[in-house]
Design a protein around this motif. Structure first.
Motif, PDB file in Angstrom:
ATOM      1  N   LEU A 107       0.871  -1.208  -0.290  1.00  0.00           N
ATOM      2  CA  LEU A 107       0.092  -0.082  -0.077  1.00  0.00           C
ATOM      3  C   LEU A 107       0.917   1.258  -0.037  1.00  0.00           C
ATOM      4  O   LEU A 107       0.526   2.205  -0.717  1.00  0.00           O
ATOM      5  N   LEU A 108       1.922   1.210   0.755  1.00  0.00           N
ATOM      6  CA  LEU A 108       2.927   2.644   0.730  1.00  0.00           C
ATOM      7  C   LEU A 108       3.560   2.927  -0.502  1.00  0.00           C
ATOM      8  O   LEU A 108       3.875   3.889  -0.885  1.00  0.00           O
ATOM      9  N   GLN A 109       3.774   1.691  -1.339  1.00  0.00           N
ATOM     10  CA  GLN A 109       4.151   1.862  -2.447  1.00  0.00           C
ATOM     11  C   GLN A 109       3.486   2.450  -3.551  1.00  0.00           C
ATOM     12  O   GLN A 109       3.885   3.299  -4.543  1.00  0.00           O
ATOM     13  N   GLN A 110       2.066   2.741  -3.292  1.00  0.00           N
ATOM     14  CA  GLN A 110       1.248   3.725  -4.034  1.00  0.00           C
ATOM     15  C   GLN A 110       1.312   5.040  -3.786  1.00  0.00           C
ATOM     16  O   GLN A 110       0.992   6.128  -4.597  1.00  0.00           O
ATOM     17  N   LEU A 111       2.059   5.530  -2.476  1.00  0.00           N
ATOM     18  CA  LEU A 111       2.269   6.808  -2.318  1.00  0.00           C
ATOM     19  C   LEU A 111       3.607   7.552  -3.171  1.00  0.00           C
ATOM     20  O   LEU A 111       4.440   6.746  -3.121  1.00  0.00           O
ATOM     21  N   LEU A 112       3.495   8.799  -3.068  1.00  0.00           N
ATOM     22  CA  LEU A 112       4.562   9.578  -3.736  1.00  0.00           C
ATOM     23  C   LEU A 112       5.582   9.545  -2.370  1.00  0.00           C
ATOM     24  O   LEU A 112       5.467   9.222  -1.220  1.00  0.00           O
ATOM     25  N   TRP A 113       6.714   9.800  -2.976  1.00  0.00           N
ATOM     26  CA  TRP A 113       7.859   9.698  -1.805  1.00  0.00           C
ATOM     27  C   TRP A 113       7.638  10.472  -0.649  1.00  0.00           C
ATOM     28  O   TRP A 113       7.771  10.010   0.483  1.00  0.00           O
ATOM     29  N   VAL A 114       7.273  11.850  -0.913  1.00  0.00           N
ATOM     30  CA  VAL A 114       7.026  12.868   0.219  1.00  0.00           C
ATOM     31  C   VAL A 114       6.049  12.028   1.072  1.00  0.00           C
ATOM     32  O   VAL A 114       5.846  12.443   2.291  1.00  0.00           O
ATOM     33  N   GLU A 115       4.881  11.960   0.475  1.00  0.00           N
ATOM     34  CA  GLU A 115       3.899  11.340   0.940  1.00  0.00           C
ATOM     35  C   GLU A 115       4.039  10.081   2.022  1.00  0.00           C
ATOM     36  O   GLU A 115       3.401  10.213   3.109  1.00  0.00           O
ATOM     37  N   ASP A 134      10.203  19.712  10.163  1.00  0.00           N
ATOM     38  CA  ASP A 134      11.587  19.672   9.941  1.00  0.00           C
ATOM     39  C   ASP A 134      12.316  18.614   9.156  1.00  0.00           C
ATOM     40  O   ASP A 134      13.346  18.799   8.528  1.00  0.00           O
ATOM     41  N   VAL A 135      11.655  17.448   9.134  1.00  0.00           N
ATOM     42  CA  VAL A 135      12.284  16.511   8.371  1.00  0.00           C
ATOM     43  C   VAL A 135      11.820  16.494   6.931  1.00  0.00           C
ATOM     44  O   VAL A 135      12.909  16.306   6.065  1.00  0.00           O
ATOM     45  N   VAL A 136      10.957  16.833   6.499  1.00  0.00           N
ATOM     46  CA  VAL A 136      10.616  16.847   5.084  1.00  0.00           C
ATOM     47  C   VAL A 136      10.704  18.345   4.318  1.00  0.00           C
ATOM     48  O   VAL A 136      10.569  18.512   3.338  1.00  0.00           O
ATOM     49  N   GLY A 137      10.864  19.315   5.196  1.00  0.00           N
ATOM     50  CA  GLY A 137      11.051  20.641   4.824  1.00  0.00           C
ATOM     51  C   GLY A 137       9.854  21.660   4.152  1.00  0.00           C
ATOM     52  O   GLY A 137      10.174  22.238   3.193  1.00  0.00           O
ATOM     53  N   LYS A 138       8.726  21.026   4.830  1.00  0.00           N
ATOM     54  CA  LYS A 138       7.510  21.657   4.376  1.00  0.00           C
ATOM     55  C   LYS A 138       6.788  22.092   5.935  1.00  0.00           C
ATOM     56  O   LYS A 138       7.256  21.873   6.881  1.00  0.00           O
ATOM     57  N   SER A 139       5.684  23.008   5.622  1.00  0.00           N
ATOM     58  CA  SER A 139       5.497  23.639   6.722  1.00  0.00           C
ATOM     59  C   SER A 139       4.502  22.419   7.587  1.00  0.00           C
ATOM     60  O   SER A 139       3.970  21.448   6.907  1.00  0.00           O
ATOM     61  N   SER A 140       3.966  22.468   8.848  1.00  0.00           N
ATOM     62  CA  SER A 140       3.482  21.676   9.499  1.00  0.00           C
ATOM     63  C   SER A 140       1.793  21.628   9.128  1.00  0.00           C
ATOM     64  O   SER A 140       1.164  20.480   9.081  1.00  0.00           O
ATOM     65  N   THR A 141       1.337  22.660   8.576  1.00  0.00           N
ATOM     66  CA  THR A 141      -0.052  22.712   7.882  1.00  0.00           C
ATOM     67  C   THR A 141      -0.047  21.939   6.572  1.00  0.00           C
ATOM     68  O   THR A 141      -0.998  20.935   6.459  1.00  0.00           O
ATOM     69  N   ASN A 142       0.914  22.107   5.938  1.00  0.00           N
ATOM     70  CA  ASN A 142       1.113  21.298   4.465  1.00  0.00           C
ATOM     71  C   ASN A 142       1.258  19.877   4.781  1.00  0.00           C
ATOM     72  O   ASN A 142       0.789  18.992   4.167  1.00  0.00           O
ATOM     73  N   ARG A 144       0.096  18.054   7.563  1.00  0.00           N
ATOM     74  CA  ARG A 144      -1.134  17.643   7.947  1.00  0.00           C
ATOM     75  C   ARG A 144      -1.859  17.242   6.761  1.00  0.00           C
ATOM     76  O   ARG A 144      -2.724  16.368   6.558  1.00  0.00           O
ATOM     77  N   GLN A 145      -1.873  18.120   5.712  1.00  0.00           N
ATOM     78  CA  GLN A 145      -2.563  18.138   4.626  1.00  0.00           C
ATOM     79  C   GLN A 145      -2.239  16.904   3.716  1.00  0.00           C
ATOM     80  O   GLN A 145      -3.016  16.036   3.211  1.00  0.00           O
ATOM     81  N   ILE A 146      -0.838  16.805   3.461  1.00  0.00           N
ATOM     82  CA  ILE A 146      -0.251  15.483   3.071  1.00  0.00           C
ATOM     83  C   ILE A 146      -0.329  14.463   3.732  1.00  0.00           C
ATOM     84  O   ILE A 146      -0.772  13.144   2.865  1.00  0.00           O
ATOM     85  N   PHE A 147      -0.535  14.314   4.922  1.00  0.00           N
ATOM     86  CA  PHE A 147      -0.577  13.148   5.529  1.00  0.00           C
ATOM     87  C   PHE A 147      -2.272  12.642   5.307  1.00  0.00           C
ATOM     88  O   PHE A 147      -2.485  11.426   5.175  1.00  0.00           O
ATOM     89  N   ARG A 148      -3.434  13.637   5.332  1.00  0.00           N
ATOM     90  CA  ARG A 148      -4.677  13.323   5.231  1.00  0.00           C
ATOM     91  C   ARG A 148      -4.816  12.648   3.855  1.00  0.00           C
ATOM     92  O   ARG A 148      -5.689  11.846   3.618  1.00  0.00           O
ATOM     93  N   ARG A 149      -4.168  13.242   2.905  1.00  0.00           N
ATOM     94  CA  ARG A 149      -4.382  12.842   1.326  1.00  0.00           C
ATOM     95  C   ARG A 149      -3.567  11.401   1.271  1.00  0.00           C
ATOM     96  O   ARG A 149      -4.245  10.578   0.467  1.00  0.00           O
ATOM     97  N   ALA A 150      -2.858  11.192   1.787  1.00  0.00           N
ATOM     98  CA  ALA A 150      -1.976   9.822   1.770  1.00  0.00           C
ATOM     99  C   ALA A 150      -2.896   8.775   2.558  1.00  0.00           C
ATOM    100  O   ALA A 150      -2.897   7.801   1.791  1.00  0.00           O
ATOM    101  N   LYS A 151      -3.502   9.423   3.550  1.00  0.00           N
ATOM    102  CA  LYS A 151      -4.297   8.377   4.335  1.00  0.00           C
ATOM    103  C   LYS A 151      -5.439   7.664   3.273  1.00  0.00           C
ATOM    104  O   LYS A 151      -5.894   6.629   3.405  1.00  0.00           O
ATOM    105  N   ARG A 152      -6.035   8.565   2.611  1.00  0.00           N
ATOM    106  CA  ARG A 152      -7.181   8.427   1.884  1.00  0.00           C
ATOM    107  C   ARG A 152      -6.860   7.764   0.908  1.00  0.00           C
ATOM    108  O   ARG A 152      -7.519   6.815   0.081  1.00  0.00           O
ATOM    109  N   ALA A 153      -5.638   7.938   0.183  1.00  0.00           N
ATOM    110  CA  ALA A 153      -5.116   7.466  -0.829  1.00  0.00           C
ATOM    111  C   ALA A 153      -5.038   5.835  -0.902  1.00  0.00           C
ATOM    112  O   ALA A 153      -5.180   4.938  -1.837  1.00  0.00           O
ATOM    113  N   ILE A 154      -4.518   5.396   0.548  1.00  0.00           N
ATOM    114  CA  ILE A 154      -4.243   3.942   0.600  1.00  0.00           C
ATOM    115  C   ILE A 154      -5.315   3.453   1.412  1.00  0.00           C
ATOM    116  O   ILE A 154      -5.465   2.259   1.835  1.00  0.00           O
TER     117      ILE A 154
END
Length: 290
Positions: A107-115, A134-142, A144-154
């Motif tokens: 399932l994880l393989q379906q996600l983009l690398w940052v996702e 801090d790890v991925v170099g994006k804002s905490s708000t971003n 949060r959105q990436i996480f929700r999108r990734a969770k829906r995707a898989i």
């Protein structure tokens, strides 16, 4: 101090890459880089090291992407045996074994690398969004959105809010796998058909290196006949053992002392829904000493 983060870094790298050897290389490269640069200037060593290993994993995934496109047959992650996992992670409190399963890794393989990185840091390693930023170099708000999108995707239920990844109790999985092995070893076709769901799927990963089914085999009848044929053609010295693989009971087979194939399972309602058979010798080399 750096070495204390080895279990964490391996947990992240293995799930990012689906490869034991590549994950070990990524962790080793991270240690070498950190030792060279030093950590005295680093405010948050854990986030800093996770950022380095994540970048190493992304570099590896980029270089391997074209190889994946021309990979022969289904691609499956390298199996991680129980004692190997314990060696890397003696404290498994934060490393949910459910997230080691072959089905989860696929399932994880379906996600983009940052996702994938954001999802793993949040869902599996329990980071807050500020740490992930801090790890991925994006804002905490971003993040949060990436996480929700990734969770829906898989379509993986969150391990928060009272929900959990839908996995059978480990003891139930072990019991079904043991029944499967006993039926296969004795040639009990009716017993096998009772254990394997009618719409089950068998994936074989030979990577073009050995003979393996290039296409998934669908349906209990076809799978059972296929496995019975393989059993009849097993090479001299073939033997197997039941062992913990990717956090669940699986089968590790050898010809004499050389690894031959590893099979893991997805169990639903007391029956086998999917089988994952790794035969690619490149993915089994790290098992030679087991």
């Amino acid at each position: 101090m750096v070495a204390t983060y080895k279990p964490l870094l391996f947990a992240l790298a293995y799930r990012m890459l689906g490869s034991v050897m590549d994950a070990e290389d990524a962790v080793q490269e991270t240690f070498l880089y950190a030792n060279e640069k030093g950590l005295t200037h680093v405010h948050n060593p854990k986030a800093y090291l996770c950022k380095i290993v994540t970048n190493r994993c992304i570099d590896t995934l980029r270089s391997a992407s074209k190889k994946r496109e021309v990979y022969v047959g289904p691609w499956l992650p390298e199996p991680l045996l129980h004692d190997t996992a314990d060696d890397h992670a003696p404290d498994l409190a934060y490393i949910h074994k459910e997230s080691l399963s072959t089905a989860y890794l696929l399932l994880l393989q379906q996600l983009l690398w940052v996702e994938r990185a954001v999802f793993l840091l949040r869902e599996v390693l329990d980071y807050d969004y500020e740490e992930i930023a801090d790890v991925v170099g994006k804002s905490s708000t971003n993040c949060r959105q990436i996480f929700r999108r990734a969770k829906r995707a898989i379509s993986v239920p969150s391990e928060r809010g009272g929900e959990s990844i839908k996995q059978p109790v480990r003891e139930q999985t072990a019991a079904v796998v043991e029944q499967f092995v006993q039926a296969l070893a004795s040639g009990n076709i009716a017993g096998l058909l009772a254990i394997v769901k009618s719409d089950a799927i068998l994936y074989s990963d030979g990577g073009g290196k050995v003979n393996a089914a290039i296409n998934p085999i669908v349906g209990a009848q076809r799978i059972v006949m296929f496995l019975a044929g393989l059993r009849a053609k097993a090479p001299e010295g073939y033997h197997f053992k039941l062992t913990q693989i990717n956090g669940q009971m699986g089968i590790a087979a050898y010809v004499h002392e050389q690894p031959y194939n590893v099979m893991t399972f997805r169990i639903e309602h007391g029956q086998i829904q999917a089988m994952y058979n790794v035969l690619n010798p490149d993915k089994l080399r790290h098992l030679a000493s087991h």
